[in-house]
Scaffold this motif. Structure first.
Motif, PDB file in Angstrom:
ATOM      1  N   LYS A   2       0.834  -1.202   0.000  1.00 32.14           N
ATOM      2  CA  LYS A   2       0.000   0.000   0.000  1.00 32.14           C
ATOM      3  C   LYS A   2       0.868   1.252   0.000  1.00 32.14           C
ATOM      4  O   LYS A   2       1.953   1.267   0.583  1.00 32.14           O
ATOM      5  N   ASP A   3       0.361   2.300  -0.616  1.00 33.67           N
ATOM      6  CA  ASP A   3       0.992   3.617  -0.556  1.00 33.67           C
ATOM      7  C   ASP A   3       0.244   4.470   0.464  1.00 33.67           C
ATOM      8  O   ASP A   3      -0.950   4.293   0.664  1.00 33.67           O
ATOM      9  N   THR A   4       0.963   5.413   1.083  1.00 33.84           N
ATOM     10  CA  THR A   4       0.265   6.451   1.836  1.00 33.84           C
ATOM     11  C   THR A   4      -0.102   7.548   0.838  1.00 33.84           C
ATOM     12  O   THR A   4       0.331   7.521  -0.318  1.00 33.84           O
ATOM     13  N   SER A   7       3.182   9.001  -0.621  1.00 32.71           N
ATOM     14  CA  SER A   7       4.272   8.164  -1.149  1.00 32.71           C
ATOM     15  C   SER A   7       4.951   8.795  -2.358  1.00 32.71           C
ATOM     16  O   SER A   7       6.185   8.814  -2.458  1.00 32.71           O
ATOM     17  N   SER A   8       4.166   9.342  -3.286  1.00 37.23           N
ATOM     18  CA  SER A   8       4.759   9.957  -4.482  1.00 37.23           C
ATOM     19  C   SER A   8       5.553  11.213  -4.113  1.00 37.23           C
ATOM     20  O   SER A   8       6.560  11.538  -4.746  1.00 37.23           O
ATOM     21  N   HIS A  10       7.280  11.596  -1.294  1.00 35.05           N
ATOM     22  CA  HIS A  10       8.557  11.113  -0.768  1.00 35.05           C
ATOM     23  C   HIS A  10       9.491  10.687  -1.903  1.00 35.05           C
ATOM     24  O   HIS A  10      10.693  10.979  -1.872  1.00 35.05           O
ATOM     25  N   GLU A  11       8.924  10.004  -2.884  1.00 36.77           N
ATOM     26  CA  GLU A  11       9.738   9.557  -4.015  1.00 36.77           C
ATOM     27  C   GLU A  11      10.316  10.755  -4.767  1.00 36.77           C
ATOM     28  O   GLU A  11      11.492  10.751  -5.164  1.00 36.77           O
ATOM     29  N   MET A  17      12.752   4.260  -0.453  1.00 34.95           N
ATOM     30  CA  MET A  17      11.482   3.669  -0.030  1.00 34.95           C
ATOM     31  C   MET A  17      11.674   2.178   0.243  1.00 34.95           C
ATOM     32  O   MET A  17      12.365   1.481  -0.510  1.00 34.95           O
ATOM     33  N   TYR A  23       3.250  -1.304   3.889  1.00 37.95           N
ATOM     34  CA  TYR A  23       3.203  -0.002   3.232  1.00 37.95           C
ATOM     35  C   TYR A  23       4.549   0.326   2.584  1.00 37.95           C
ATOM     36  O   TYR A  23       5.603  -0.129   3.041  1.00 37.95           O
ATOM     37  N   ASN A  24       4.496   1.135   1.547  1.00 39.53           N
ATOM     38  CA  ASN A  24       5.681   1.661   0.886  1.00 39.53           C
ATOM     39  C   ASN A  24       6.077   2.930   1.637  1.00 39.53           C
ATOM     40  O   ASN A  24       5.397   3.946   1.541  1.00 39.53           O
ATOM     41  N   HIS A  50       0.972   5.131   8.069  1.00 44.12           N
ATOM     42  CA  HIS A  50       0.722   3.686   8.088  1.00 44.12           C
ATOM     43  C   HIS A  50       0.124   3.237   9.419  1.00 44.12           C
ATOM     44  O   HIS A  50      -0.414   2.132   9.500  1.00 44.12           O
ATOM     45  N   SER A 141      -4.495  10.117   7.581  1.00 38.47           N
ATOM     46  CA  SER A 141      -3.042  10.282   7.529  1.00 38.47           C
ATOM     47  C   SER A 141      -2.543  10.855   8.853  1.00 38.47           C
ATOM     48  O   SER A 141      -3.308  11.458   9.608  1.00 38.47           O
TER      49      SER A 141
END
Length: 360
Positions: A2-4, A7-8, A10-11, A17, A23-24, A50, A141
């Motif tokens: 799963k992504d929070t 996530s994008s 953070h990337e 990651m 979770y990712n 998460h 979140s």
């Protein structure tokens, strides 16, 4: 995996990651030591979305919470939070958690990410009183804004006086343009700050405004690796390392959250254990020579006999020496007791100390 909701983000920031509790999650950005120091000296932000959130409501909500949790939730008033644990029937711990009293007959239970399903099923199995239960974990979140400059850096984002939110207290109010965020102070780092609970659809707005407001204070995103070194310097337990389904809360030094003025799961056995003093105890130790204690390393006595295992260990970024925790027989549990940590082929001497390691 799963992504929070972030996530994008953070990337895009270049985070490393990793899979964590399904979770990712960002484990680090610039590096553990830099991020650790940022939280100790300035302000950093963790995405801990998460984590699990359960809402327990209705006239029998407190009855259910009192039955499953070890602490005395009847002492909570609106605006207060409480650290507790969920004992199992066999002397161990289902999870540790934080309980928030949101309003009369409404409680928020915040549980560890790896235990969301297990905790939900456990609490539901004990719910013979008809309390209303809702799992909000997928919809909410959580940001932890931590460090000595957190309050000063974030005050412009809320009409509430953030400095007035005492440890283990919270308010529901405006933050970063969101009207009904939970702003709490239950920090896991020992450097002050607070947490923001909001809906997934709101967290990107909050994240962006937090970094805008914190820019002049040196704010940085912080990964889970630094979260682990920060909490270990405080001697805080991590579920899955220092406590689990097989460890007693009394052995783990959590007798202070076991209130025997009420009945709860396995309370009679735990009270008897507390009164007779457990055979093993979770201790904090520091290495007397250079080395890094790691989870799973043997703890040995002066004759090389194994007496326990390291449950958490690291090279302390703040202190510059190896620190850790582990269960040992009570004869070795007194402060200043000498033990040894088996690091590869060498038994490195260590001293039992009273936590926290980091005094601030």
């Amino acid at each position: 995996m799963k992504d929070t909701a972030l996530s994008s983000t953070h990337e895009a920031l270049g985070a490393k990651m990793v899979p964590f509790a399904g979770y990712n999650m960002p484990v680090q950005y610039e590096g553990v030591n830099i991020e650790h120091e940022t939280v100790r000296k300035a302000v950093g932000v963790f995405d801990v979305s998460h984590m699990g959130e359960f809402l327990i409501e209705g006239p029998n909500a407190l009855d259910l919470i009192q039955k499953v949790s070890s602490n005395d939730a009847s002492k909570l008033v609106v605006g207060k939070a409480q650290y507790s644990c969920l004992p199992n029937d066999d002397g161990g711990v289902v999870d540790d958690l934080i309980i928030y009293k949101i309003k009369d007959e409404t409680y928020l239970l915040v549980v560890n990410a790896s235990n969301i399903e297990k905790d939900w099923n456990w609490i539901a199995s004990k719910n013979d009183v008809g309390a209303e239960m809702r799992d909000l974990s997928e919809d909410y979140s959580l940001l932890a804004i931590q460090g000595p400059k957190a309050i000063e850096a974030m005050q412009s984002l809320s009409s509430h006086d953030l400095s007035a939110i005492k440890f283990y207290n919270f308010v529901v109010g405006d933050f970063a343009g969101i009207e009904h965020a939970i702003i709490s102070a239950t920090g896991y780092t020992g450097s002050g700050g607070f947490e923001i609970y909001c809906k997934n659809s709101e967290v990107k707005q909050i994240w962006d405004k937090v970094f805008e407001a914190g820019a002049e204070f040196g704010i940085k995103p912080i990964g889970l690796a630094a979260r682990d070194t920060l909490r270990l310097e405080m001697g805080y337990c991590l579920y899955g390392n220092d406590i689990d389904d097989t460890t007693s809360p009394i052995e783990a030094g959590l007798g202070w959250v076991c209130k025997f003025n009420k009945a709860f799961t396995n309370s009679e056995a735990l009270q008897a254990e507390k009164e007779r003093t457990p055979e093993n105890k979770l201790v904090a130790f520091k290495l007397d020579e250079r080395g890094i204690p790691r989870q799973g390393y043997d703890i040995v006595d002066g004759n090389g006999k194994t007496i326990g295992k390291v449950t958490s260990g690291t090279m302390s970024p703040s202190l510059g020496y190896g620190i850790g925790m582990g269960y040992v027989p009570k004869v070795f549990s007194k402060v200043d007791s000498k033990i040894f940590i088996q690091v590869r082929k060498k038994a490195i001497p260590a001293t039992v100390v009273k936590p926290p390691f980091y005094k601030g």
